[in-house]
Write a protein that holds these residues in place. Sequence first.
Motif, PDB file in Angstrom:
ATOM      1  N   GLU A 122     -16.917 -42.210 -20.418  1.00 53.63           N
ATOM      2  CA  GLU A 122     -18.184 -42.571 -21.053  1.00 53.63           C
ATOM      3  C   GLU A 122     -18.989 -41.343 -21.469  1.00 53.63           C
ATOM      4  O   GLU A 122     -19.841 -41.425 -22.338  1.00 53.63           O
ATOM      5  CB  GLU A 122     -19.028 -43.456 -20.133  1.00 53.63           C
ATOM      6  N   LYS A 123     -18.739 -40.212 -20.843  1.00 48.83           N
ATOM      7  CA  LYS A 123     -19.419 -38.968 -21.211  1.00 48.83           C
ATOM      8  C   LYS A 123     -18.570 -38.110 -22.142  1.00 48.83           C
ATOM      9  O   LYS A 123     -19.100 -37.417 -23.005  1.00 48.83           O
ATOM     10  CB  LYS A 123     -19.769 -38.162 -19.952  1.00 48.83           C
ATOM     11  N   ARG A 124     -17.254 -38.135 -21.956  1.00 50.73           N
ATOM     12  CA  ARG A 124     -16.366 -37.273 -22.743  1.00 50.73           C
ATOM     13  C   ARG A 124     -16.328 -37.658 -24.217  1.00 50.73           C
ATOM     14  O   ARG A 124     -16.384 -36.801 -25.086  1.00 50.73           O
ATOM     15  CB  ARG A 124     -14.951 -37.269 -22.165  1.00 50.73           C
ATOM     16  N   VAL A 125     -16.241 -38.942 -24.500  1.00 50.11           N
ATOM     17  CA  VAL A 125     -16.133 -39.366 -25.895  1.00 50.11           C
ATOM     18  C   VAL A 125     -17.409 -39.039 -26.677  1.00 50.11           C
ATOM     19  O   VAL A 125     -17.324 -38.420 -27.749  1.00 50.11           O
ATOM     20  CB  VAL A 125     -15.739 -40.858 -25.997  1.00 50.11           C
ATOM     21  N   PRO A 126     -18.594 -39.385 -26.184  1.00 50.08           N
ATOM     22  CA  PRO A 126     -19.801 -38.985 -26.925  1.00 50.08           C
ATOM     23  C   PRO A 126     -19.942 -37.458 -27.048  1.00 50.08           C
ATOM     24  O   PRO A 126     -20.353 -36.955 -28.094  1.00 50.08           O
ATOM     25  CB  PRO A 126     -20.952 -39.573 -26.101  1.00 50.08           C
ATOM     26  N   ALA A 127     -19.567 -36.721 -26.009  1.00 53.16           N
ATOM     27  CA  ALA A 127     -19.649 -35.257 -26.077  1.00 53.16           C
ATOM     28  C   ALA A 127     -18.699 -34.715 -27.146  1.00 53.16           C
ATOM     29  O   ALA A 127     -19.055 -33.794 -27.902  1.00 53.16           O
ATOM     30  CB  ALA A 127     -19.333 -34.636 -24.716  1.00 53.16           C
ATOM     31  N   ALA A 128     -17.506 -35.282 -27.228  1.00 53.27           N
ATOM     32  CA  ALA A 128     -16.554 -34.863 -28.256  1.00 53.27           C
ATOM     33  C   ALA A 128     -17.093 -35.192 -29.645  1.00 53.27           C
ATOM     34  O   ALA A 128     -16.976 -34.381 -30.575  1.00 53.27           O
ATOM     35  CB  ALA A 128     -15.208 -35.544 -28.030  1.00 53.27           C
ATOM     36  N   MET A 129     -17.671 -36.363 -29.786  1.00 54.95           N
ATOM     37  CA  MET A 129     -18.224 -36.746 -31.081  1.00 54.95           C
ATOM     38  C   MET A 129     -19.373 -35.826 -31.480  1.00 54.95           C
ATOM     39  O   MET A 129     -19.449 -35.389 -32.629  1.00 54.95           O
ATOM     40  CB  MET A 129     -18.697 -38.197 -31.049  1.00 54.95           C
ATOM     41  N   ILE A 130     -20.231 -35.527 -30.526  1.00 52.41           N
ATOM     42  CA  ILE A 130     -21.372 -34.653 -30.811  1.00 52.41           C
ATOM     43  C   ILE A 130     -20.898 -33.263 -31.212  1.00 52.41           C
ATOM     44  O   ILE A 130     -21.420 -32.666 -32.142  1.00 52.41           O
ATOM     45  CB  ILE A 130     -22.315 -34.566 -29.585  1.00 52.41           C
ATOM     46  N   SER A 131     -19.898 -32.741 -30.517  1.00 53.49           N
ATOM     47  CA  SER A 131     -19.438 -31.383 -30.814  1.00 53.49           C
ATOM     48  C   SER A 131     -18.898 -31.276 -32.232  1.00 53.49           C
ATOM     49  O   SER A 131     -19.104 -30.275 -32.904  1.00 53.49           O
ATOM     50  CB  SER A 131     -18.391 -30.924 -29.797  1.00 53.49           C
ATOM     51  N   GLY A 132     -18.229 -32.303 -32.701  1.00 49.60           N
ATOM     52  CA  GLY A 132     -17.746 -32.287 -34.071  1.00 49.60           C
ATOM     53  C   GLY A 132     -18.823 -32.654 -35.070  1.00 49.60           C
ATOM     54  O   GLY A 132     -18.866 -32.131 -36.182  1.00 49.60           O
ATOM     55  N   ALA A 133     -19.696 -33.555 -34.668  1.00 59.57           N
ATOM     56  CA  ALA A 133     -20.691 -34.079 -35.601  1.00 59.57           C
ATOM     57  C   ALA A 133     -21.786 -33.082 -35.955  1.00 59.57           C
ATOM     58  O   ALA A 133     -22.204 -33.021 -37.108  1.00 59.57           O
ATOM     59  CB  ALA A 133     -21.312 -35.348 -35.020  1.00 59.57           C
ATOM     60  N   ILE A 134     -22.242 -32.311 -35.004  1.00 55.52           N
ATOM     61  CA  ILE A 134     -23.344 -31.392 -35.299  1.00 55.52           C
ATOM     62  C   ILE A 134     -22.914 -30.366 -36.342  1.00 55.52           C
ATOM     63  O   ILE A 134     -23.549 -30.227 -37.387  1.00 55.52           O
ATOM     64  CB  ILE A 134     -23.871 -30.709 -34.014  1.00 55.52           C
ATOM     65  N   PHE A 136     -19.545 -28.475 -19.758  1.00 58.19           N
ATOM     66  CA  PHE A 136     -19.979 -28.703 -18.390  1.00 58.19           C
ATOM     67  C   PHE A 136     -21.485 -28.955 -18.352  1.00 58.19           C
ATOM     68  O   PHE A 136     -21.964 -29.854 -17.659  1.00 58.19           O
ATOM     69  CB  PHE A 136     -19.602 -27.533 -17.478  1.00 58.19           C
ATOM     70  N   VAL A 137     -22.243 -28.168 -19.114  1.00 54.48           N
ATOM     71  CA  VAL A 137     -23.692 -28.393 -19.182  1.00 54.48           C
ATOM     72  C   VAL A 137     -23.966 -29.767 -19.795  1.00 54.48           C
ATOM     73  O   VAL A 137     -24.813 -30.512 -19.315  1.00 54.48           O
ATOM     74  CB  VAL A 137     -24.401 -27.284 -20.000  1.00 54.48           C
ATOM     75  N   LEU A 138     -23.251 -30.094 -20.830  1.00 50.28           N
ATOM     76  CA  LEU A 138     -23.496 -31.340 -21.547  1.00 50.28           C
ATOM     77  C   LEU A 138     -23.122 -32.575 -20.734  1.00 50.28           C
ATOM     78  O   LEU A 138     -23.823 -33.584 -20.759  1.00 50.28           O
ATOM     79  CB  LEU A 138     -22.714 -31.333 -22.860  1.00 50.28           C
ATOM     80  N   ALA A 145     -28.181 -37.361 -32.012  1.00 53.35           N
ATOM     81  CA  ALA A 145     -27.521 -36.828 -30.812  1.00 53.35           C
ATOM     82  C   ALA A 145     -28.130 -37.428 -29.548  1.00 53.35           C
ATOM     83  O   ALA A 145     -27.409 -37.796 -28.614  1.00 53.35           O
ATOM     84  CB  ALA A 145     -27.615 -35.312 -30.784  1.00 53.35           C
ATOM     85  N   HIS A 146     -29.442 -37.551 -29.517  1.00 53.83           N
ATOM     86  CA  HIS A 146     -30.108 -38.166 -28.362  1.00 53.83           C
ATOM     87  C   HIS A 146     -29.648 -39.600 -28.163  1.00 53.83           C
ATOM     88  O   HIS A 146     -29.403 -40.032 -27.032  1.00 53.83           O
ATOM     89  CB  HIS A 146     -31.618 -38.125 -28.524  1.00 53.83           C
ATOM     90  N   ARG A 147     -29.545 -40.328 -29.259  1.00 56.44           N
ATOM     91  CA  ARG A 147     -29.101 -41.722 -29.158  1.00 56.44           C
ATOM     92  C   ARG A 147     -27.655 -41.801 -28.666  1.00 56.44           C
ATOM     93  O   ARG A 147     -27.337 -42.587 -27.779  1.00 56.44           O
ATOM     94  CB  ARG A 147     -29.231 -42.411 -30.511  1.00 56.44           C
ATOM     95  N   LEU A 148     -26.796 -40.977 -29.233  1.00 51.57           N
ATOM     96  CA  LEU A 148     -25.383 -41.020 -28.853  1.00 51.57           C
ATOM     97  C   LEU A 148     -25.181 -40.619 -27.391  1.00 51.57           C
ATOM     98  O   LEU A 148     -24.384 -41.220 -26.668  1.00 51.57           O
ATOM     99  CB  LEU A 148     -24.557 -40.125 -29.754  1.00 51.57           C
ATOM    100  N   LEU A 149     -25.926 -39.616 -26.956  1.00 48.60           N
ATOM    101  CA  LEU A 149     -25.789 -39.134 -25.575  1.00 48.60           C
ATOM    102  C   LEU A 149     -26.655 -39.922 -24.596  1.00 48.60           C
ATOM    103  O   LEU A 149     -26.679 -39.622 -23.407  1.00 48.60           O
ATOM    104  CB  LEU A 149     -26.123 -37.651 -25.493  1.00 48.60           C
ATOM    105  N   GLN A 150     -27.376 -40.908 -25.092  1.00 46.18           N
ATOM    106  CA  GLN A 150     -28.226 -41.777 -24.291  1.00 46.18           C
ATOM    107  C   GLN A 150     -29.250 -40.994 -23.479  1.00 46.18           C
ATOM    108  O   GLN A 150     -29.423 -41.228 -22.268  1.00 46.18           O
ATOM    109  CB  GLN A 150     -27.380 -42.686 -23.413  1.00 46.18           C
ATOM    110  N   PHE A 151     -29.918 -40.054 -24.139  1.00 46.23           N
ATOM    111  CA  PHE A 151     -31.000 -39.328 -23.482  1.00 46.23           C
ATOM    112  C   PHE A 151     -32.150 -40.295 -23.240  1.00 46.23           C
ATOM    113  O   PHE A 151     -32.374 -41.208 -24.033  1.00 46.23           O
ATOM    114  CB  PHE A 151     -31.483 -38.188 -24.383  1.00 46.23           C
ATOM    115  N   PRO A 152     -32.912 -40.074 -22.161  1.00 50.60           N
ATOM    116  CA  PRO A 152     -34.080 -40.927 -21.917  1.00 50.60           C
ATOM    117  C   PRO A 152     -35.104 -40.740 -23.033  1.00 50.60           C
ATOM    118  O   PRO A 152     -35.256 -39.660 -23.576  1.00 50.60           O
ATOM    119  CB  PRO A 152     -34.646 -40.433 -20.586  1.00 50.60           C
ATOM    120  N   GLU A 153     -35.762 -41.835 -23.383  1.00 52.57           N
ATOM    121  CA  GLU A 153     -36.787 -41.785 -24.449  1.00 52.57           C
ATOM    122  C   GLU A 153     -37.984 -40.984 -24.013  1.00 52.57           C
ATOM    123  O   GLU A 153     -38.399 -40.912 -22.954  1.00 52.57           O
ATOM    124  CB  GLU A 153     -37.220 -43.214 -24.819  1.00 52.57           C
TER     125      GLU A 153
END
Length: 153
Positions: free
Chosen positions: A108-120, A98-100, A145-153
């Motif tokens: 568009e948010k669920r797939v990157p979040a799932a990838m990040i959770s497994g990837a880290i 929920f925070v993520l 992780a920033h790139r995958l989650l599209q965090f602002p630069e």
Amino acid sequence: MIADELGVTKAAVYHKFRAKQDIVLAVAEVELARLEKVVDAAEAEECSLQARELLLTRVIDLAVERRHVLNTMQADPIMVRFLAEHEPFQRLTKRLFFVLMGKDATLEKRVPAAMISGAIGGAAAHPLAMRLDDDTLRYHLTHLAHRLLQFPE
């Protein structure tokens, strides 16, 4: 092996823990408590972007610092089954996601979040990364992780 590592007798270990599963559960509870503190801190942030950044930073810190434990946890079938069935862990992961992702958990948010959770955790405990120093691993995990989650630069 646990008794030898701790410098105690096997009888002392078996006195405290009746079975391997009890040891595994005790380790899981300690690790879950660490993760819960991270989620609590992120939820306390007022800005969702700051909450996501704090969550990501601290989850990566935990994964890097605890990568040897993560490796063991991910490889142990009892641990994997325990976490899959453990209701407090399920609630904690819901809070984390929920925070993520926020309220609108779109595809568009669920797939990157799932990838990040497994990837880290997977990358931190992976044999290709095990010999990297902590700062190098932390940098690369954070950057990707920033790139995958599209965090602002």
